[in-house]
Design a protein around this motif. Sequence first.
Motif, PDB file in Angstrom:
ATOM      1  N   ARG A 153      43.471  20.314  -2.829  1.00 50.08           N
ATOM      2  CA  ARG A 153      43.861  20.684  -4.185  1.00 50.08           C
ATOM      3  C   ARG A 153      43.010  21.834  -4.724  1.00 50.08           C
ATOM      4  NH1 ARG A 153      42.235  14.723  -5.905  1.00 50.08           N
ATOM      5  NH2 ARG A 153      43.164  14.544  -3.853  1.00 50.08           N
TER       6      ARG A 153
ATOM      7  N   GLN B  32      41.489  22.693  -8.360  1.00 47.82           N
ATOM      8  CA  GLN B  32      41.275  22.020  -9.628  1.00 47.82           C
ATOM      9  C   GLN B  32      40.907  23.037 -10.705  1.00 47.82           C
ATOM     10  OE1 GLN B  32      39.887  17.777  -9.148  1.00 47.82           O
ATOM     11  NE2 GLN B  32      38.686  18.774  -7.559  1.00 47.82           N
TER      12      GLN B  32
ATOM     13  N   PRO C 109      38.854  18.077 -14.923  1.00 44.10           N
ATOM     14  CA  PRO C 109      39.976  18.980 -14.652  1.00 44.10           C
ATOM     15  C   PRO C 109      41.163  18.690 -15.554  1.00 44.10           C
ATOM     16  CG  PRO C 109      39.039  18.164 -12.595  1.00 44.10           C
ATOM     17  CD  PRO C 109      38.385  17.387 -13.700  1.00 44.10           C
TER      18      PRO C 109
ATOM     19  N   ILE D  63      45.757  20.272 -11.890  1.00 40.89           N
ATOM     20  CA  ILE D  63      45.493  20.195 -10.451  1.00 40.89           C
ATOM     21  C   ILE D  63      46.706  20.734  -9.712  1.00 40.89           C
ATOM     22  CG2 ILE D  63      45.062  18.680  -8.479  1.00 40.89           C
ATOM     23  CD1 ILE D  63      43.657  16.745 -10.378  1.00 40.89           C
TER      24      ILE D  63
END
Length: 324
Positions: free
Chosen positions: A59, A61, A70, A73
Amino acid sequence: MNNFFRIDISYNLPKFDPFTVWNPNGITFADNNTIGTFSLSIFIDKNNTVYVPGQSIDRIQIWANSSSNPTNIIYTNSMHFDSIFVTSNGDIYTGEAIQQLRIRQWTLNTNISSIVAYADGRCYGLFVDLNNTIYFSIRNEHKVMSRPLTTLSNALTIVAGTGCIGNTLTTLNRPHGIFVDDNFDLYVTDTSNNRIQLFRSGSRNGITVAGSGSINVTISLNIPMGVILDADKYLFIVDTGNHRIIGSGSNGFRCIVGCSNSAGSASNQFSNPRTIAFDSFGNLFVVDADNSRIQKFLFMPSSCCKQFINKLRKYLKKKTILFR
């Protein structure tokens, strides 16, 4: 030069005075519970949105509005992201290497990407200049490549290095971080040559501006991996092998954080830091790779500035009394 495709600067270029200091003790902005292990890169845009791609998690973030967690995402279905750059229109570019280097473009708020370039090797430096040309370093091929993002052509151009290892003014040895200023001059961390090379726009002959072989007395570097500039084009360098961050100014080079020159996990130490970025307030963010964390070092007004502010306050206070 055709400025039709010229874009705005998306990153922060703070202006510092020669006496600027940062709190030597960092605050952990994110640790391995959030970013996974061994993250390598960070980008902070002019709105102070922070972007961190994963090395061990699939991912990218994003922290917006000074959030401690975060706020967005992007799930990538892939890992091993070595570099990141975000343009002023919100396009996110990443360098990802598994069997082959892929430079990907991501659209904000989606999990969709397209590949804008292929190469062999790993890319630890990624940059998009004001004419919307993307640059990326290829470590094991000892060169920096570019291609315009405004055309459909996938043709790549060598802008630094020759593809052969070396320590001359035209060659590089495992380049990592890169930075392109508003004059289209390219700065490269020539990592295994322990120096920072400047390639003027259109030139393939480098000028050593810091480290081994510099024409000026500067500072010794040990495996430098990241470089950025401030508003006055002074250099800030990730001196990875010495586990410290170097800054320059009108008084020359100096260590600004991590100045024990030894690896560690205390708030004033690093273990193989990799990349850095400023927010708009001048705070410094450091990707502390082997500690799997991102450290934030708060900008502190210099004693010179503090004295000026105190004098100004006293002056205004007197004026207020006189006009009552």
